[in-house]
Design a protein around this motif. Structure first.
Motif, PDB file in Angstrom:
ATOM      1  N   LEU A  46       0.806  -1.217   0.000  1.00 42.64           N
ATOM      2  CA  LEU A  46       0.000   0.000   0.000  1.00 42.64           C
ATOM      3  C   LEU A  46       0.841   1.269   0.000  1.00 42.64           C
ATOM      4  CD1 LEU A  46      -2.793  -0.975   2.556  1.00 42.64           C
ATOM      5  CD2 LEU A  46      -2.929  -1.003   0.071  1.00 42.64           C
ATOM      6  N   THR A  47       2.064   1.214   0.513  1.00 41.85           N
ATOM      7  CA  THR A  47       2.826   2.458   0.706  1.00 41.85           C
ATOM      8  C   THR A  47       4.185   2.400   0.017  1.00 41.85           C
ATOM      9  OG1 THR A  47       3.591   1.564   2.832  1.00 41.85           O
ATOM     10  CG2 THR A  47       1.647   2.985   2.869  1.00 41.85           C
ATOM     11  N   THR A  48       5.220   2.050   0.756  1.00 39.65           N
ATOM     12  CA  THR A  48       6.593   2.282   0.315  1.00 39.65           C
ATOM     13  C   THR A  48       7.123   1.247  -0.663  1.00 39.65           C
ATOM     14  OG1 THR A  48       7.400   1.099   2.274  1.00 39.65           O
ATOM     15  CG2 THR A  48       7.131   3.492   2.452  1.00 39.65           C
ATOM     16  N   GLY A  49       6.548   0.043  -0.707  1.00 44.39           N
ATOM     17  CA  GLY A  49       7.119  -1.024  -1.526  1.00 44.39           C
ATOM     18  C   GLY A  49       6.510  -1.177  -2.893  1.00 44.39           C
ATOM     19  N   ARG A  50       5.759  -0.200  -3.362  1.00 48.92           N
ATOM     20  CA  ARG A  50       5.050  -0.354  -4.637  1.00 48.92           C
ATOM     21  C   ARG A  50       6.017  -0.458  -5.815  1.00 48.92           C
ATOM     22  NH1 ARG A  50       2.484   3.668  -6.177  1.00 48.92           N
ATOM     23  NH2 ARG A  50       0.877   2.591  -7.352  1.00 48.92           N
ATOM     24  N   ASP A  51       7.078   0.336  -5.819  1.00 49.12           N
ATOM     25  CA  ASP A  51       8.008   0.293  -6.948  1.00 49.12           C
ATOM     26  C   ASP A  51       8.751  -1.031  -6.996  1.00 49.12           C
ATOM     27  OD1 ASP A  51       9.447   1.801  -9.143  1.00 49.12           O
ATOM     28  OD2 ASP A  51      11.135   1.291  -7.849  1.00 49.12           O
ATOM     29  N   GLN A  52       9.131  -1.549  -5.850  1.00 48.35           N
ATOM     30  CA  GLN A  52       9.808  -2.840  -5.826  1.00 48.35           C
ATOM     31  C   GLN A  52       8.888  -3.954  -6.297  1.00 48.35           C
ATOM     32  OE1 GLN A  52      13.015  -3.370  -5.177  1.00 48.35           O
ATOM     33  NE2 GLN A  52      12.745  -5.538  -5.639  1.00 48.35           N
ATOM     34  N   ILE A  53       7.616  -3.891  -5.921  1.00 48.13           N
ATOM     35  CA  ILE A  53       6.646  -4.900  -6.373  1.00 48.13           C
ATOM     36  C   ILE A  53       6.464  -4.811  -7.886  1.00 48.13           C
ATOM     37  CG2 ILE A  53       4.220  -5.564  -6.232  1.00 48.13           C
ATOM     38  CD1 ILE A  53       4.311  -4.730  -3.302  1.00 48.13           C
ATOM     39  N   ARG A  54       6.445  -3.615  -8.421  1.00 49.49           N
ATOM     40  CA  ARG A  54       6.313  -3.453  -9.869  1.00 49.49           C
ATOM     41  C   ARG A  54       7.487  -4.093 -10.604  1.00 49.49           C
ATOM     42  NH1 ARG A  54       8.116  -0.176 -13.936  1.00 49.49           N
ATOM     43  NH2 ARG A  54       9.613   0.770 -12.527  1.00 49.49           N
ATOM     44  N   ARG A  55       8.716  -3.842 -10.136  1.00 51.00           N
ATOM     45  CA  ARG A  55       9.880  -4.421 -10.796  1.00 51.00           C
ATOM     46  C   ARG A  55       9.939  -5.938 -10.623  1.00 51.00           C
ATOM     47  NH1 ARG A  55      13.963  -2.758  -8.118  1.00 51.00           N
ATOM     48  NH2 ARG A  55      13.152  -1.128  -6.764  1.00 51.00           N
ATOM     49  N   ASP A  56       9.545  -6.429  -9.456  1.00 52.09           N
ATOM     50  CA  ASP A  56       9.530  -7.887  -9.253  1.00 52.09           C
ATOM     51  C   ASP A  56       8.492  -8.561 -10.146  1.00 52.09           C
ATOM     52  OD1 ASP A  56      11.481  -7.512  -7.382  1.00 52.09           O
ATOM     53  OD2 ASP A  56      10.142  -7.682  -5.649  1.00 52.09           O
ATOM     54  N   THR A  57       7.334  -7.936 -10.301  1.00 49.67           N
ATOM     55  CA  THR A  57       6.304  -8.502 -11.177  1.00 49.67           C
ATOM     56  C   THR A  57       6.759  -8.512 -12.633  1.00 49.67           C
ATOM     57  OG1 THR A  57       4.616  -7.655  -9.658  1.00 49.67           O
ATOM     58  CG2 THR A  57       3.895  -8.309 -11.854  1.00 49.67           C
ATOM     59  N   TRP A  58       7.402  -7.454 -13.062  1.00 46.46           N
ATOM     60  CA  TRP A  58       7.940  -7.371 -14.428  1.00 46.46           C
ATOM     61  C   TRP A  58       8.909  -8.526 -14.682  1.00 46.46           C
ATOM     62  CZ3 TRP A  58       9.667  -2.050 -16.772  1.00 46.46           C
ATOM     63  CH2 TRP A  58       9.988  -2.223 -18.103  1.00 46.46           C
ATOM     64  N   ALA A  59       9.851  -8.719 -13.771  1.00 41.69           N
ATOM     65  CA  ALA A  59      10.831  -9.794 -13.944  1.00 41.69           C
ATOM     66  C   ALA A  59      10.165 -11.168 -13.915  1.00 41.69           C
ATOM     67  CB  ALA A  59      11.897  -9.695 -12.848  1.00 41.69           C
ATOM     68  N   GLU A  60       9.158 -11.346 -13.078  1.00 43.52           N
ATOM     69  CA  GLU A  60       8.485 -12.638 -12.987  1.00 43.52           C
ATOM     70  C   GLU A  60       7.684 -12.945 -14.257  1.00 43.52           C
ATOM     71  OE1 GLU A  60       7.548 -16.246 -11.129  1.00 43.52           O
ATOM     72  OE2 GLU A  60       9.034 -14.698 -10.673  1.00 43.52           O
ATOM     73  N   VAL A  61       7.038 -11.947 -14.836  1.00 39.38           N
ATOM     74  CA  VAL A  61       6.289 -12.165 -16.085  1.00 39.38           C
ATOM     75  C   VAL A  61       7.239 -12.565 -17.212  1.00 39.38           C
ATOM     76  CG1 VAL A  61       4.896 -11.015 -17.845  1.00 39.38           C
ATOM     77  CG2 VAL A  61       4.392 -10.635 -15.442  1.00 39.38           C
ATOM     78  N   GLU A  62       8.366 -11.881 -17.321  1.00 40.57           N
ATOM     79  CA  GLU A  62       9.332 -12.239 -18.364  1.00 40.57           C
ATOM     80  C   GLU A  62       9.868 -13.657 -18.167  1.00 40.57           C
ATOM     81  OE1 GLU A  62      12.237  -9.171 -18.218  1.00 40.57           O
ATOM     82  OE2 GLU A  62      11.154  -7.872 -19.626  1.00 40.57           O
TER      83      GLU A  62
END
Length: 379
Positions: free
Chosen positions: A179-195
């Motif tokens: 909800l707060t501070t980890g949104r950018d890290q979650i976005r990058r982790d999701t990107w790498a996982e999809v690839e």
């Protein structure tokens, strides 16, 4: 039946005897026979010629229509995938092209447009909370053939891979971070996982960006989470205020430290110099003491007593001749001496004070300093 076969008996392929060899039949006769079979050719001699000419025209028109039907256009942002009898031939570049109708097939694919696939849902976090998450994946086609034929539906495959990657990443993070501070890290982790998921499938696509939209808690507990977010924002504000206060106090503290260090160094130097001065003084005093011990001892005693008496206002003198102890009120004497030095009006009270001061002065001994014999006895 071939000519060289036994039993041919001299017949040619057109059914004529070898003795009456007239060559191949005329085309007019062939067309006349065809027209008769389809109910035509009855009439004067010009009929067969007209029928053959009509058939040639029809065939020519058919060939022209077939040839013209093969022209097609590939747009600027597209690439065509060409198949010949279902087999991949190659890619077709943008522009006016031609294909053999009923033989070749071309499937245009837009390779410049950035496409988007959304993903959302209620997901369970690592701390066993439910959160509503929305994600948008932007991608572009880089291999038209793989995009069309590597999977049944590349878009559906990418959508399922995105949903799986998002649930995996959210399930390994806490709700506060989501909800707060980890949104950018979650976005990058999701990107790498999809690839990582789509790599073995060779879908012919390249992910350009992943937009992680603001997550939110379920509506049933939204108010409580809003309060929690407000508390976290207050925490960040307090931290920034504390950092600002630290930045303001730190230079002053450093200045004080430097000043204290300088004072300590100055004190150290002063003590060292004073000690060296005392050593030098005693070194100079030693020859004099050896030359005249009594005089030097007397002078040292007087100097020491002067130094001691300078800071006191009362003096007690013990006399060996009697049991009485003399008391010298030096503070009162100094005050009286200062008051006598100032001009003042004569009054009854002042006359009394002066008389009492005179009595007290007259009652004191003239010399309160111990005799030389007493000093020597003490030494």
């Amino acid at each position: 039946m071939a000519w060289n076969e036994p039993g041919n008996k001299g017949k040619d392929p057109w059914g004529n005897k070898s003795g009456n060899d007239k060559g191949p039949p005329d085309l007019d006769e062939v067309f006349r026979n065809i027209s008769k079979r389809f109910g035509g050719g009855k009439g004067n001699g010009s009929g067969p010629s007209f029928s053959s000419f009509s058939l040639v025209i029809v065939l020519g028109i058919a060939v022209a229509v077939w040839g013209l039907s093969g022209f097609y256009t590939v747009k600027e942002a597209e690439k065509g995938v060409e198949l010949r009898f279902g087999k991949y031939v190659g890619e077709v570049e943008p522009g006016l092209q031609w294909k053999a109708t009923f033989i070749d097939e071309v499937f245009p694919v837009n390779v410049n447009t950035v496409r988007s696939i959304p993903a959302s849902g209620s997901m369970l976090t690592a701390d066993e909370n439910v959160v509503l998450v929305e994600l948008d994946v932007q991608y572009r086609v880089v291999d038209a053939y793989n995009f069309l034929f590597s999977a049944v539906d590349a878009n559906a495959s990418l959508r399922e891979a995105t949903d799986s990657a998002l649930r995996y990443v959210v399930g390994h993070n806490k709700m506060d971070d989501i909800l707060t501070t980890g949104r950018d890290q979650i976005r990058r982790d999701t990107w790498a996982e999809v690839e990582r998921i789509i790599e073995p499938y060779k879908l012919g696509i390249q992910i350009e960006d992943v937009n992680f939209l603001p997550a939110r808690p379920p509506e049933e507990v939204k108010d409580a989470f809003d309060d929690a977010i407000s508390a976290q924002e207050d925490e960040q504000r307090f931290i920034r205020e504390a950092e600002a206060y630290a930045r303001a106090i730190e230079p002053k503290a450093r200045g004080q430290v430097q000043r204290m260090e300088q004072q300590a160094n100055a004190y150290k130097e002063r003590e060292i110099l004073e000690a060296k001065g005392k050593i030098a003084r005693f070194e100079l005093l030693l020859p004099q003491y050896k030359a005249a011990p009594e005089v030097t001892r007397e002078r040292l005693y007087l100097d020491s007593m002067q130094e001691v008496m300078k800071g006191t206002s009362k003096v007690l003198v013990d006399s060996k001749s009697s049991n009485n102890m003399m008391y010298l009120p030096l503070d009162k004497l100094m005050q009286n001496s200062q008051s006598d030095s100032k001009p003042r009006k004569v009054s009854s009270n002042s006359s009394l004070n002066s008389s009492s001061n005179t009595v007290s002065k007259n009652s004191m001994p003239t010399d309160s300093r111990p005799s030389r014999g007493e000093r020597q006895g003490r030494n």
